[in-house]
Design a protein around this motif. Structure first.
Motif: not given
Length: 131
Positions: A20-39
């Motif tokens: 929605v806000m159009g912010m591109t996540p950095c690499v570390l943010c992507w890795y944190q998402r990889i852990f959070m989304f499946p939880i």
């Protein structure tokens, strides 16, 4: 249920910032998402099936995310040398630019808080159900 709710809110918040806000996540943010989304998914299924094993799987994911969020927080705070940044091209992990609430809260801090609370909730649940 509370851990599932927290993981779901964190997942929806990350998706809101990106989509929605159009912010591109950095690499570390992507890795944190990889852990959070499946939880959120694992805990949702575990809560529906009343399966304790889901909390065990989610705890390991939360611990991995906690380590990454702590590293990212220390990197943004300047306590880790910027040469140790895993980001190559694209959005910088060390020069995180989005400050929430007039600079009082940064996104890596929110991630660290979410993973910390998840670990505490899941650990407490597993200790109570082990008896």
């Amino acid at each position: 249920m509370l851990a599932w709710l927290l993981a779901t809110v964190a997942t929806l918040g990350a998706m809101f910032l990106g989509e929605v806000m159009g912010m591109t996540p950095c690499v570390l943010c992507w890795y944190q998402r990889i852990f959070m989304f499946p939880i959120a998914i694992v805990l949702g299924i575990a809560a529906y099936l009343n399966d304790r094993q889901g909390a065990i799987y989610a705890l390991w994911l939360a611990l991995g995310g906690l380590c990454l969020a702590a590293y990212h927080t220390l990197l943004v705070a300047g306590w880790i040398p910027r040469t140790w940044t895993p980001c190559g091209s694209g959005v910088s992990c060390a020069n995180q630019r989005l400050d929430l609430f007039n600079g009082a809260v940064q996104i890596p801090w929110l991630s660290l808080a979410a993973f910390t609370v998840l670990v505490l909730l899941l650990f407490t649940y597993l200790r109570k159900t082990a008896r």
